[in-house]
Design an enzyme around this catalytic site. Structure first.
Site, mmCIF file in Angstrom:
data_model
loop_
_atom_site.group_PDB
_atom_site.id
_atom_site.type_symbol
_atom_site.label_atom_id
_atom_site.label_comp_id
_atom_site.label_asym_id
_atom_site.label_seq_id
_atom_site.Cartn_x
_atom_site.Cartn_y
_atom_site.Cartn_z
ATOM 1 N N ARG A 72 0.893 -1.168 0.000
ATOM 2 C CA ARG A 72 0.000 0.000 0.000
ATOM 3 C C ARG A 72 0.925 1.210 0.000
ATOM 4 N NH1 ARG A 72 -4.931 -2.654 1.256
ATOM 5 N NH2 ARG A 72 -4.713 -4.286 2.804
ATOM 6 N N ASP A 103 -10.615 -1.851 -4.974
ATOM 7 C CA ASP A 103 -11.023 -0.486 -5.329
ATOM 8 C C ASP A 103 -9.918 0.555 -5.137
ATOM 9 O OD1 ASP A 103 -11.254 -0.785 -2.592
ATOM 10 O OD2 ASP A 103 -12.957 0.567 -2.409
ATOM 11 N N THR A 125 -10.053 -9.371 -4.785
ATOM 12 C CA THR A 125 -10.076 -9.117 -3.342
ATOM 13 C C THR A 125 -10.944 -10.180 -2.696
ATOM 14 O OG1 THR A 125 -11.046 -7.724 -1.606
ATOM 15 C CG2 THR A 125 -11.832 -7.310 -3.817
ATOM 16 N N ARG A 171 -13.706 -5.526 6.362
ATOM 17 C CA ARG A 171 -13.712 -4.284 7.126
ATOM 18 C C ARG A 171 -14.938 -3.449 6.773
ATOM 19 N NH1 ARG A 171 -7.789 -2.575 7.713
ATOM 20 N NH2 ARG A 171 -7.921 -2.352 5.477
HETATM 21 O O1 F6P Z 1 -8.099 -7.861 1.437
HETATM 22 C C1 F6P Z 1 -9.131 -7.147 2.047
HETATM 23 C C2 F6P Z 1 -8.963 -7.230 3.510
HETATM 24 O O2 F6P Z 1 -8.753 -8.571 3.766
HETATM 25 C C3 F6P Z 1 -10.041 -6.750 4.443
HETATM 26 O O3 F6P Z 1 -11.131 -7.591 4.610
HETATM 27 C C4 F6P Z 1 -9.256 -6.572 5.707
HETATM 28 O O4 F6P Z 1 -9.846 -5.763 6.609
HETATM 29 C C5 F6P Z 1 -7.991 -5.973 5.186
HETATM 30 O O5 F6P Z 1 -7.816 -6.501 3.910
HETATM 31 C C6 F6P Z 1 -6.791 -6.221 6.033
HETATM 32 O O6 F6P Z 1 -5.680 -5.692 5.422
HETATM 33 P P1 F6P Z 1 -4.221 -5.676 6.022
HETATM 34 O O7 F6P Z 1 -3.475 -6.713 5.269
HETATM 35 O O8 F6P Z 1 -3.716 -4.326 5.735
HETATM 36 O O9 F6P Z 1 -4.315 -6.002 7.455
#
Ligand code: F6P
Length: 319
Positions: A72, A103, A125, A171
């Site tokens: 990210r 998205d 996703t 989330r």
């Molecule tokens: O890929 C989507 C997702 O799994 C969401 O459901 C979740 O909240 C988020 O990613 C978690 O992301 P991270 O890897 O940044 O903890």
């Protein structure tokens, strides 16, 4: 088009590798060279690109995660980020870009394409929260992964007459929670799209206990609240001793199911076809069993709704 690039962005999803393979091989089939951008937009800004060949995408269709890795990127979001990214794409003679992600990644692609640079998307996703497509790459695998875990929890729950609150990912969306709840025969499902009625939930648990149910399962999407919070708020569990399980990131890993490997292959090929036929700012989508191209902007302009029939089904079948 002589050379295109492909990147994976946002949270990884099982099937991303199958999509990268499909994009690469479909392009090579048309005599187009392919470069893979590593670590999403972060790698793009750094010019971290590798050539992808027929053989370098061999043996990856079944692998979870993403061989290109993902990140990210805060840097990309700055106003100068877009220009720096476009410069890198020009430096590597890239004529078009396929983005495999959710998205957030698509919004980035949209920004990149403002000046006319061709960008197409493959929705991937585990959250399945992209409007315009019935399924996203990775969703089916995540359902099955979570379901396997829930089935094991059910064994121990029924042995001990326990209530289990099982927190799944999501989330902002309850698609995963809802499918898992229906498939596991859960007592209840809590999703971010619906207000939580704790009184009703407690009534249900009491009733279940009264009629002799040995165990109860609540599937909770993480976006509603954390499992330990819900456990704290359930004043009356009808006599069940309760436990919580947070499934977490294990839901994002693993080999894609056959469905996801096929979906990713079809979407990767359709995205490439869109790119070479001059379609811009579109994504490959799966609708009623077929492949189509839809505007990329649907991903953030439209909210995908949960299927109310499935929500009712959880209630109806858990009486
Ligand atoms: O890929 C989507 C997702 O799994 C969401 O459901 C979740 O909240 C988020 O990613 C978690 O992301 P991270 O890897 O940044 O903890």
């Amino acid at each position: 088009m002589k050379r295109i690039a492909v990147l994976t962005g946002g949270g990884d999803a099982p099937g991303m590798n199958a999509a990268v393979r499909a994009v690469t091989r479909s392009a090579i089939f048309k005599g187009i060279e392919v470069v893979g951008i590593r670590r999403g937009y972060e790698g793009l800004l750094e010019g971290d690109m590798i050539p992808l060949t027929k053989s370098s995408v061999g043996g990856i269709i079944h692998r979870g995660g993403t061989i290109l890795r993902t990140a990210r990127s805060e840097r990309f979001r700055r106003p100068e980020g877009i220009n720096e990214a476009l410069q890198q794409l020009r430096r590597f003679d890239v004529d078009g870009l396929v983005i495999v992600g959710g998205d957030g990644s698509f919004r980035g692609g949209w920004e990149l394409s403002q000046g006319g640079f061709p960008v197409v998307g493959v929705p991937a996703t585990i959250d399945n929260d992209i409007a315009g497509t019935d399924m996203t790459v990775g969703f089916d695998t995540a359902i099955n992964t979570a379901l396997e875990a829930v089935k094991k929890i059910r064994d121990t729950a029924s042995s001990h007459d326990r209530l289990f609150i099982i927190e799944v990912m999501g989330r902002e969306a309850g698609f995963l929670a809802l499918e898992v709840a229906v498939a596991s025969g859960a007592e209840s499902v809590l999703v971010p799209e619906r207000a939580v009625d704790l009184g009703r939930l407690c009534d249900k648990l009491r009733y279940a206990r009264k009629r002799g149910k040995t165990h109860s399962l609540i599937i909770l999407a993480e976006g509603v609240m954390a499992a330990h919070e819900l456990a704290g708020q359930l004043m009356d569990t009808g006599g069940y001793d309760s436990r919580i399980t947070v499934l977490g990131h294990l839901q994002r890993g693993g080999s894609p199911t056959a469905f996801d490997a096929v979906l990713a292959s079809r979407m990767g090929a359709a995205a490439l076809e869109g790119l070479v036929t001059g379609r811009k700012r579109v994504m490959a989508v799966y609708r009623h069993g077929g492949m189509e191209l839809a505007p990329l902007s649907l991903a953030w302009e439209q909210k995908k709704s949960l299927n109310p029939e499935l929500l009712d089904l959880v209630e109806k079948l858990s009486i």
